[in-house]
Design an enzyme around this catalytic site. Sequence first.
Site, PDB file in Angstrom:
ATOM      1  N   ASP A  88     -54.057 -41.430  -8.977  1.00 44.72           N
ATOM      2  CA  ASP A  88     -53.879 -41.621  -7.546  1.00 44.72           C
ATOM      3  C   ASP A  88     -53.876 -43.109  -7.194  1.00 44.72           C
ATOM      4  O   ASP A  88     -54.467 -43.935  -7.895  1.00 44.72           O
ATOM      5  CB  ASP A  88     -55.011 -40.908  -6.798  1.00 44.72           C
ATOM      6  CG  ASP A  88     -54.649 -40.568  -5.374  1.00 44.72           C
ATOM      7  OD1 ASP A  88     -53.543 -40.077  -5.138  1.00 44.72           O
ATOM      8  OD2 ASP A  88     -55.508 -40.781  -4.484  1.00 44.72           O
ATOM      9  N   GLU A 117     -49.249 -42.803  -9.104  1.00 45.46           N
ATOM     10  CA  GLU A 117     -48.795 -42.626  -7.721  1.00 45.46           C
ATOM     11  C   GLU A 117     -48.439 -43.997  -7.151  1.00 45.46           C
ATOM     12  O   GLU A 117     -49.312 -44.823  -6.899  1.00 45.46           O
ATOM     13  CB  GLU A 117     -49.866 -41.971  -6.843  1.00 45.46           C
ATOM     14  CG  GLU A 117     -49.341 -41.687  -5.439  1.00 45.46           C
ATOM     15  CD  GLU A 117     -50.423 -41.570  -4.379  1.00 45.46           C
ATOM     16  OE1 GLU A 117     -50.154 -40.961  -3.323  1.00 45.46           O
ATOM     17  OE2 GLU A 117     -51.533 -42.099  -4.584  1.00 45.46           O
TER      18      GLU A 117
END
Length: 375
Positions: A88, A117
Amino acid sequence: IGDQHWWMKDLPFKDWVHDQSVYGNTSYRGTVASDPYASKHDTDRLVKGWFVNEMPDLDQRNEQLADYLIQNTLWWIEYSGIDGIRMDTYVYPYKEYMARWAKEVLEAYPDFNIVGESWVETVAHESYWQEDKAGENDGYDSKLPSVTDFQIHFAVRDAFNQGFGWDSGLMKIYYALSQDRLYSDPMKNVIFLDNHDISRIYSTLGEKPENLKMAYAFLLTTRGIPQVYYGTELAFKAGPGSWGDGAKRAEMPGGWQGDARSVFTKAGRTAEENAMHEYVTKLTNWRKTSDAVKNGKLLHYVPENNVYVYFRYTDRERVMVIMNMNDNEVTISREKHIEMLRGFTFGMGVISGKNFDVTKDFNVPGKTTTVITLK
């Protein structure tokens, strides 16, 4: 970590986390990390700011912390047996450290995959985060095999919400893909229509089943690794804004005791949900059998008259895909696409089962992504 983590009561080192009183919260401007003209102020705010008040920002410049995070990652991989990580907010930490982290994880597990990400605004900014090609040097080699391809999401969103023009509507998909030379390997990009941070794609596309089906067929046939967010197969709608992130992350009916119905059974689904479920099931199962779509090359044509045509192909298989955004059926020219149709006499519609005579011009229906296996 969270602000209630026991570390926060007794930090191992004073520089274990960034000082929120100095740096505040992050700007969320991921493009700053690859900006050659970025100011120290903007860089510090991106990298050293906390994501939110409840999430202290770790300072990977502390060598003990840096080593611990890598060791912790390796332990979890070994313990759990997972074969990949979606990391993330990949663009927020110190990028030099993230390259070291990715390198050491992949050295320990060569067959492992890491998807970072990288929520940024353009293809150039996105491609910066994928590992460099051999012999290329843009000043930063992330060692990262795969990125979350937000540019495909943006392009699909605009394709259905803008009128067709020189640089709008369906052209957005073409322009995004035509820049693939910037990636070291665009086939490794993770592509998606929506996710847990973005409004439900069905609502984004006007809550029209035909639009969702068209977009889903594109997702499963273009280049990259498709990621499907739960509920897409049931045309989940976005919840009310008052729900916050919960509007994007609704529960699956039937997954909890006391639910009034279960979408895990045909009888528990609405007619609209069953229609979408059947479409998604058929197309997804077909994709499992198509090496051309999974591993083949991509060739596409500049969209004209709100129609986008592309092919996925190997030496053994060829698939033709036609996105017709018009309300009415259109005629597809054999002559225009002869370089890919030569040697083929007919094709089979994957969804419709219809035969297409490709030795001459042929028609495809409106508001449909027609997927044809050529014979």
